[in-house]
Each structure stands twice: as C-alpha cells, then as structure tokens.
Design a protein around this motif. Structure first.
Motif, PDB file in Angstrom:
ATOM      1  N   ALA A 114       0.827  -1.205   0.000  1.00  0.00           N
ATOM      2  CA  ALA A 114       0.000   0.000   0.000  1.00  0.00           C
ATOM      3  C   ALA A 114       0.861   1.255   0.000  1.00  0.00           C
ATOM      4  O   ALA A 114       0.598   2.213  -0.738  1.00  0.00           O
ATOM      5  CB  ALA A 114      -0.929  -0.011   1.214  1.00  0.00           C
ATOM      6  N   LEU A 115       1.910   1.267   0.816  1.00  0.00           N
ATOM      7  CA  LEU A 115       2.802   2.425   0.874  1.00  0.00           C
ATOM      8  C   LEU A 115       3.477   2.666  -0.480  1.00  0.00           C
ATOM      9  O   LEU A 115       3.586   3.809  -0.940  1.00  0.00           O
ATOM     10  CB  LEU A 115       3.848   2.224   1.965  1.00  0.00           C
ATOM     11  N   ALA A 116       3.905   1.592  -1.123  1.00  0.00           N
ATOM     12  CA  ALA A 116       4.566   1.731  -2.421  1.00  0.00           C
ATOM     13  C   ALA A 116       3.615   2.308  -3.471  1.00  0.00           C
ATOM     14  O   ALA A 116       3.987   3.204  -4.243  1.00  0.00           O
ATOM     15  CB  ALA A 116       5.101   0.370  -2.877  1.00  0.00           C
ATOM     16  N   VAL A 117       2.385   1.817  -3.528  1.00  0.00           N
ATOM     17  CA  VAL A 117       1.420   2.309  -4.517  1.00  0.00           C
ATOM     18  C   VAL A 117       1.072   3.767  -4.247  1.00  0.00           C
ATOM     19  O   VAL A 117       0.935   4.575  -5.170  1.00  0.00           O
ATOM     20  CB  VAL A 117       0.152   1.438  -4.519  1.00  0.00           C
ATOM     21  N   ILE A 118       0.936   4.113  -2.975  1.00  0.00           N
ATOM     22  CA  ILE A 118       0.632   5.499  -2.614  1.00  0.00           C
ATOM     23  C   ILE A 118       1.691   6.445  -3.169  1.00  0.00           C
ATOM     24  O   ILE A 118       1.378   7.507  -3.717  1.00  0.00           O
ATOM     25  CB  ILE A 118       0.564   5.638  -1.076  1.00  0.00           C
ATOM     26  N   LEU A 119       2.942   6.062  -3.019  1.00  0.00           N
ATOM     27  CA  LEU A 119       4.037   6.931  -3.449  1.00  0.00           C
ATOM     28  C   LEU A 119       4.055   7.105  -4.966  1.00  0.00           C
ATOM     29  O   LEU A 119       4.455   8.148  -5.465  1.00  0.00           O
ATOM     30  CB  LEU A 119       5.375   6.377  -2.957  1.00  0.00           C
ATOM     31  N   PHE A 147       7.611  -4.051  -0.741  1.00  0.00           N
ATOM     32  CA  PHE A 147       7.680  -2.639  -1.111  1.00  0.00           C
ATOM     33  C   PHE A 147       8.393  -2.453  -2.452  1.00  0.00           C
ATOM     34  O   PHE A 147       7.910  -1.742  -3.338  1.00  0.00           O
ATOM     35  CB  PHE A 147       8.398  -1.836  -0.026  1.00  0.00           C
ATOM     36  N   ALA A 148       9.542  -3.100  -2.613  1.00  0.00           N
ATOM     37  CA  ALA A 148      10.343  -2.905  -3.816  1.00  0.00           C
ATOM     38  C   ALA A 148       9.623  -3.400  -5.067  1.00  0.00           C
ATOM     39  O   ALA A 148       9.532  -2.688  -6.084  1.00  0.00           O
ATOM     40  CB  ALA A 148      11.691  -3.614  -3.670  1.00  0.00           C
ATOM     41  N   VAL A 149       9.101  -4.619  -5.018  1.00  0.00           N
ATOM     42  CA  VAL A 149       8.448  -5.194  -6.204  1.00  0.00           C
ATOM     43  C   VAL A 149       7.139  -4.466  -6.510  1.00  0.00           C
ATOM     44  O   VAL A 149       6.801  -4.222  -7.673  1.00  0.00           O
ATOM     45  CB  VAL A 149       8.228  -6.702  -6.024  1.00  0.00           C
ATOM     46  N   THR A 150       6.400  -4.107  -5.464  1.00  0.00           N
ATOM     47  CA  THR A 150       5.146  -3.379  -5.682  1.00  0.00           C
ATOM     48  C   THR A 150       5.396  -2.024  -6.330  1.00  0.00           C
ATOM     49  O   THR A 150       4.664  -1.607  -7.234  1.00  0.00           O
ATOM     50  CB  THR A 150       4.403  -3.183  -4.353  1.00  0.00           C
ATOM     51  N   TRP A 151       6.434  -1.320  -5.892  1.00  0.00           N
ATOM     52  CA  TRP A 151       6.746  -0.021  -6.476  1.00  0.00           C
ATOM     53  C   TRP A 151       7.046  -0.170  -7.972  1.00  0.00           C
ATOM     54  O   TRP A 151       6.584   0.626  -8.787  1.00  0.00           O
ATOM     55  CB  TRP A 151       7.946   0.609  -5.756  1.00  0.00           C
ATOM     56  N   LEU A 152       7.785  -1.209  -8.330  1.00  0.00           N
ATOM     57  CA  LEU A 152       8.109  -1.445  -9.735  1.00  0.00           C
ATOM     58  C   LEU A 152       6.851  -1.775 -10.544  1.00  0.00           C
ATOM     59  O   LEU A 152       6.687  -1.295 -11.670  1.00  0.00           O
ATOM     60  CB  LEU A 152       9.127  -2.581  -9.856  1.00  0.00           C
ATOM     61  N   ILE A 153       5.960  -2.579  -9.970  1.00  0.00           N
ATOM     62  CA  ILE A 153       4.711  -2.923 -10.662  1.00  0.00           C
ATOM     63  C   ILE A 153       3.874  -1.665 -10.884  1.00  0.00           C
ATOM     64  O   ILE A 153       3.383  -1.404 -11.986  1.00  0.00           O
ATOM     65  CB  ILE A 153       3.909  -3.965  -9.850  1.00  0.00           C
ATOM     66  N   ALA A 154       3.696  -0.879  -9.818  1.00  0.00           N
ATOM     67  CA  ALA A 154       2.877   0.334  -9.914  1.00  0.00           C
ATOM     68  C   ALA A 154       3.482   1.336 -10.895  1.00  0.00           C
ATOM     69  O   ALA A 154       2.763   1.961 -11.684  1.00  0.00           O
ATOM     70  CB  ALA A 154       2.716   0.961  -8.533  1.00  0.00           C
TER      71      ALA A 154
END
Length: 431
Positions: A182-187, A376-383
């Motif tokens: 959630a934090l990664a997508v928010i950013l 966090f890392a993989v989610t940020w890349l996906i988003a």
C-alpha cells in the motif's frame, strides 16, 4: 480423515469468506458517499480475480514443492489447474481441497486490503491489472515463504522452515505484505486533490456502516486465525480465545490514545482499534497466553493509533490508514512474538520474557523486514510500470466529481429521486 477437523475447516472457510463483505463495508463507510461503490467494487473485484488465479496456478506456486529446494517459490506445475487437489486421500487429516479454498481467501483478502490506501483516485481497470500482477509476483512467493511447511519429500518456504520464524496466520504474508505494498502504490499514485490543504482526508460518510464492517471482520477473523490451526482441537480453541482477548484490549488502547491526544474517543477509533488488535494478534495468536494477548493487543492498538498520524508528518496520502494499521500492526504483532511467546501456547516456544533469549526475536525481525522490503520494492516497480503504460490515476474532474458515477455509472444513494405522486381518487357518484 478427521471429520471434526474437516467440519471446522469448512466452517472457518465460510467465516473468512464473510470477511469479504465485512471489508467492503468497513472501507466503504469510511470514504465519501461519492466513492463508496468504487470501494466495494475494488474489494469484490480483487477477490474474484485472485480466486481465478488461485485455481490456475496460485495454489501450486504457494504450496507446491519448492523449486530447487531454495524455499522461494512452489512448483507451479505441481497443482496447476488444481490437478490432484480434489482426489480423495484417505491418509489425509483434512481434504486438500478445503485447505486450498481456505488459503484462496487469504490471498484474495490480502490483495483487497491494499485498495483502502488508494481510494478516490485510481482507475478500476488499473486496479484490476495491478491486483493480478501483484498477487503473482508478490503474494504467491511470500505465501510460500511463510505458509508452506516442509513435509515428506516436500520442501517448503524459507521463513517458516529454514529461518524458523513464527507467523501463525499471516502477520507477515498478509498484513506486513499488504501494508508495505500500500505504501509503495501510494508513493507512485500521489495524493488526492486538496488532501492536506483541506485538513486531511474526507470524513467517513457512514459510521454505522464502518462499525458493521468491523463487526463482520471480527467475526470472520475467528475463522481466519482459528482455521489456521488446521484442526478442531486445543490449538484452535486457544487461538480463538487469544484473538478475542487481543481485540478487546486493542480497542481500549486506541480509545485511550484518542482521549489523551484529542480529548474524545470516537466510533471510528473503536472500529479501527478493533482491526488493529486483530492484525497484531494474527501472527502471535498461537504463541502467547491470554494475558500476553491482552498486553499485545493494548500495545498494538495504542501504537497503531499513534502511527496513523505519520501520514500527515511525512506527506503520504494513505486514505483509510492501511499503512498505519496493517503494516505497523503486523510489525508490532510479529516482533512481540519474540518477547511474549510462551511454551505453554500451541507454538511451544518461549520468547524473551519467558527465558527464551533474543534468538526468537531476531528470527521474527528477519522474517518481518524481509517481507517488508521485498513487497515494497516489487510493488513499487509494478505500480510504476502500470502508471507509465496504462496510467493509474483517474482524471482530476473524475476525482472531484466522484468515481462512482464516472467509473461505474451508479450512485450508492438516490438523493434526487422524487417520491411518486399518488393520484387523488375521484369522489363517488351521488346516489
């Protein structure tokens, strides 16, 4: 085949399924009236998509024999399309099919938790695309790390087997995982229009709906945690007792923080405190005593009540406090296993306060932060990839006017409909 344990697992699966509308109502009541249907749709939509993925390759990737024995991912081909899952195995304690259904809901709910952080501003199609990719690349490997135990000739995940960390029902795989994501997508997605300029998030449009959703989640959580015992014996009973106990103390802990900080205790705080306690006790429900559950819940409720304010300090727009409750609550419950665990509980391990030393606390920290960092890392890349291709965010006018009407062509409440006029009957003829 243990028919009693099978019956308990079937009941637990039904209880966990009730958490789907519970989460939808809990989240839906907290957003503005113009966004409630979108919140419900994101919850149910992600559950539907993950359920399909689970049947095709999700269960196998999570619970198949570890590829290369590394404990990182299950063999996708082993149970592909649920091959062999529905066969009757007279040597099994419970049917593999009920375990598969039970764990399918874990996967679906973990993905659905994320949508509460990004309400009012993400395209529905982008959310569905994100859900499918995220479950495949993030949830399935992490579930294998945490939930797949070694068996006869079968190698499971590295956190539960090689590291030896305790996570009874998903503090890492479910809550830390979804909170970090959630934090990664928010950013990547950014803040809502006028978020801090208007003094924070919009007020919940329906607090009774929030409380109803929280109550359904509490009820379903007995199946979520208790069903993780995979039997109907003493372990499940202890887990249910601890789950109830921690939730009660967490609610009081949250309300106390509100009273001291703000001068009043709120309905939203009571609901949020209950969820914080449920999150915190999830990894530890089989490791602590009822008194330990009281302490853990109180700490979890108070810490999460303080943590939800961090979004204003650091400027990330976590719409419904997914980071503050699920990430922080999951970390709190997972780490406190290393402090409050007692060998009298079903997990049979002593933590720091019971003479177990720092070893267990170290294992808990490694497991928790490994999941946090990976998610966090993989989610940020996906988003980021989705944002650069199909785009994640709705147009500004859609966000301001309301996503329900623009994305779903519906409104939750018909406030403009005129009542039907009943014609006045003609007077009867004279005579």
């Amino acid at each position: 085949m243990d028919t009693g344990s099978t019956a308990w697992m079937l009941a637990s699966t039904a209880l966990v399924c009730l958490m789907v509308p519970g989460l939808a109502l809990f989240y839906g009541g907290m957003v503005a009236a113009k966004s409630v249907l979108n919140m419900i749709m994101m919850t149910f939509g992600s559950v539907a998509l993950v359920g399909c993925i689970w049947v095709v390759y999700g269960f196998s990737a999570s619970f198949g024999d570890s590829i290369g024995g590394a404990g990182l991912l299950g063999d996708v081909s082993e149970y592909f399309g649920m091959r062999g899952v529905i066969a009757d195995d007279p040597k099994a304690v419970i049917p593999l099919s009920v375990f598969a259904a039970f764990q399918a809901l874990f996967a679906a709910l973990t993905a659905a938790l994320i949508c509460g952080a990004i309400s009012d501003r993400i395209k529905f199609g982008a959310w569905m695309a994100f859900t499918g990719i995220w479950v495949t690349l993030v949830y399935l490997p992490v579930a294998h790390w945490v939930f797949a135990f070694d068996g006869k000739g079968v190698v499971g995940g590295w956190i539960v087997n090689k590291l030896g960390a305790i996570d009874y029902a998903g503090g890492t795989a479910v809550h830390i995982n979804s909170g970090a994501a959630a934090l990664a997508v928010i950013l990547v997605l950014g803040r809502r229009i006028g978020w801090q300029k208007e003094g924070g998030q919009e007020r919940p449009h329906n607090l009774p709906l929030v409380m109803l959703g929280a109550g359904l989640l509490w009820f379903g959580w007995f199946g979520f945690n208790g069903g993780s015992a995979l039997s109907s014996g003493n372990a499940a009973s202890v887990v249910v007792l601890n789950t109830f106990t921690a939730t009660c103390s967490a609610m009081l802990g949250w309300l106390l923080v509100e009273k001291v900080r703000d001068g009043h205790s709120t309905t939203l705080g009571a609901a949020s405190g209950a969820i914080a306690g449920l999150v915190a006790i999830t990894p530890s429900c089989g490791a602590v005593s009822p008194v330990g559950a009281l302490a853990l819940g109180a700490v979890g409720g108070a810490v999460c009540a303080l943590a939800v304010g961090l979004k204003y300090r650091f400027g990330y727009d976590d719409s419904l406090d997914v980071v503050g409750i699920h990430l922080v609550g999951g970390l709190t419950g997972t780490l406190l296993v290393g402090v409050l665990a007692t060998s009298d509980a079903p997990n049979g391990v002593d933590g720091l306060l019971y003479g177990g030393g720092l070893s267990l606390l170290g294992k808990q920290a490694v497991g928790a932060f490994a999941v946090l960092a990976y998610s966090f890392a993989v989610t940020w890349l996906i988003a980021k990839a989705l944002d650069m291709t199909m785009g994640l965010r709705v147009r500004p006018e859609v966000e301001q006017e309301g996503v329900d009407v623009h994305l779903h062509a519906e409104s939750a409440y018909d406030l403009t409909h005129s009542p039907t006029t009943v014609p006045t009957p003609e007077p009867a003829a004279a005579g």
